[in-house]
Design a protein around this motif. Structure first.
Motif, mmCIF file in Angstrom:
data_model
loop_
_atom_site.group_PDB
_atom_site.id
_atom_site.type_symbol
_atom_site.label_atom_id
_atom_site.label_comp_id
_atom_site.label_asym_id
_atom_site.label_seq_id
_atom_site.Cartn_x
_atom_site.Cartn_y
_atom_site.Cartn_z
ATOM 1 N N ASP A 35 42.301 45.592 117.651
ATOM 2 C CA ASP A 35 42.029 44.239 117.445
ATOM 3 C C ASP A 35 43.372 43.475 116.958
ATOM 4 N N GLN A 36 43.673 42.159 117.370
ATOM 5 C CA GLN A 36 44.793 41.515 116.699
ATOM 6 C C GLN A 36 44.326 40.227 116.633
ATOM 7 N N TRP A 37 44.988 39.664 115.440
ATOM 8 C CA TRP A 37 44.808 38.166 115.121
ATOM 9 C C TRP A 37 45.957 37.745 114.604
ATOM 10 N N ARG A 38 45.965 36.388 114.287
ATOM 11 C CA ARG A 38 46.892 35.483 113.338
ATOM 12 C C ARG A 38 46.567 35.243 112.095
ATOM 13 N N TYR A 39 47.545 35.335 111.151
ATOM 14 C CA TYR A 39 47.182 34.881 109.780
ATOM 15 C C TYR A 39 47.943 33.901 109.363
ATOM 16 N N GLY A 40 47.760 32.734 109.076
ATOM 17 C CA GLY A 40 48.781 31.553 108.596
ATOM 18 C C GLY A 40 49.397 31.801 107.163
ATOM 19 N N TRP A 44 50.699 27.733 100.350
ATOM 20 C CA TRP A 44 50.959 27.093 98.855
ATOM 21 C C TRP A 44 51.772 28.232 98.112
ATOM 22 N N LEU A 45 51.679 29.485 98.277
ATOM 23 C CA LEU A 45 52.488 30.610 97.490
ATOM 24 C C LEU A 45 53.793 30.941 98.438
ATOM 25 N N GLY A 46 54.102 30.086 99.302
ATOM 26 C CA GLY A 46 55.299 30.692 100.062
ATOM 27 C C GLY A 46 55.168 31.651 101.145
ATOM 28 N N ARG A 50 51.928 35.540 109.770
ATOM 29 C CA ARG A 50 52.131 36.793 110.367
ATOM 30 C C ARG A 50 51.106 37.065 111.456
ATOM 31 N N SER A 51 51.399 38.090 112.297
ATOM 32 C CA SER A 51 50.723 38.700 113.397
ATOM 33 C C SER A 51 50.053 40.094 112.675
ATOM 34 N N CYS A 52 48.611 40.142 112.841
ATOM 35 C CA CYS A 52 48.086 41.321 112.222
ATOM 36 C C CYS A 52 47.624 42.192 113.365
ATOM 37 N N PHE A 53 47.442 43.351 113.341
ATOM 38 C CA PHE A 53 46.978 44.560 114.359
ATOM 39 C C PHE A 53 46.009 45.625 113.712
ATOM 40 N N LEU A 54 44.822 45.743 114.233
ATOM 41 C CA LEU A 54 44.186 46.814 113.756
ATOM 42 C C LEU A 54 44.179 47.985 114.791
ATOM 43 N N ASP A 68 56.528 36.877 110.263
ATOM 44 C CA ASP A 68 57.511 36.102 111.094
ATOM 45 C C ASP A 68 58.905 36.064 110.536
ATOM 46 N N ALA A 69 58.996 35.823 109.265
ATOM 47 C CA ALA A 69 60.394 35.458 108.653
ATOM 48 C C ALA A 69 60.278 36.003 107.244
#
Length: 80
Positions: A35-40, A44-46, A50-54, A68-69
């Motif tokens: 599985d893969q998904w995107r997490y914002g 608010w904590l800086g 990221r991209s996430c992969f199972l 990403d950075a």
């Protein structure tokens, strides 16, 4: 799943997907991206997005996060 939260090295395939995980000085070939998904991120904590992969990596089922950075990989969780 057991939380790990450790920086790891991930080698990519020519298609840009995770191909090998190196954790605790051991290489695990990634057989399948389950599985893969995107997490914002918690902006608010800086945290950066990221991209996430199972993945199925040898005998491990692992959740990998790629920030990403800066561009770095985390082993977030493993199946216990």
């Amino acid at each position: 799943m057991k939380a790990v939260q450790q920086l790891v090295e991930v080698c990519l395939t020519p298609a840009g997907e995770p191909g090998r995980l190196i954790w605790q000085s051991r290489a695990y070939p990634i057989w399948d991206v389950l599985d893969q998904w995107r997490y914002g991120g918690r902006w608010w904590l800086g945290e950066s997005p990221r991209s996430c992969f199972l993945v199925q990596a040898g005998e491990l089922v692992a959740e990998l996060h790629r920030e990403d950075a800066p561009d770095r990989w985390w082993l977030a969780r493993i199946q216990d």
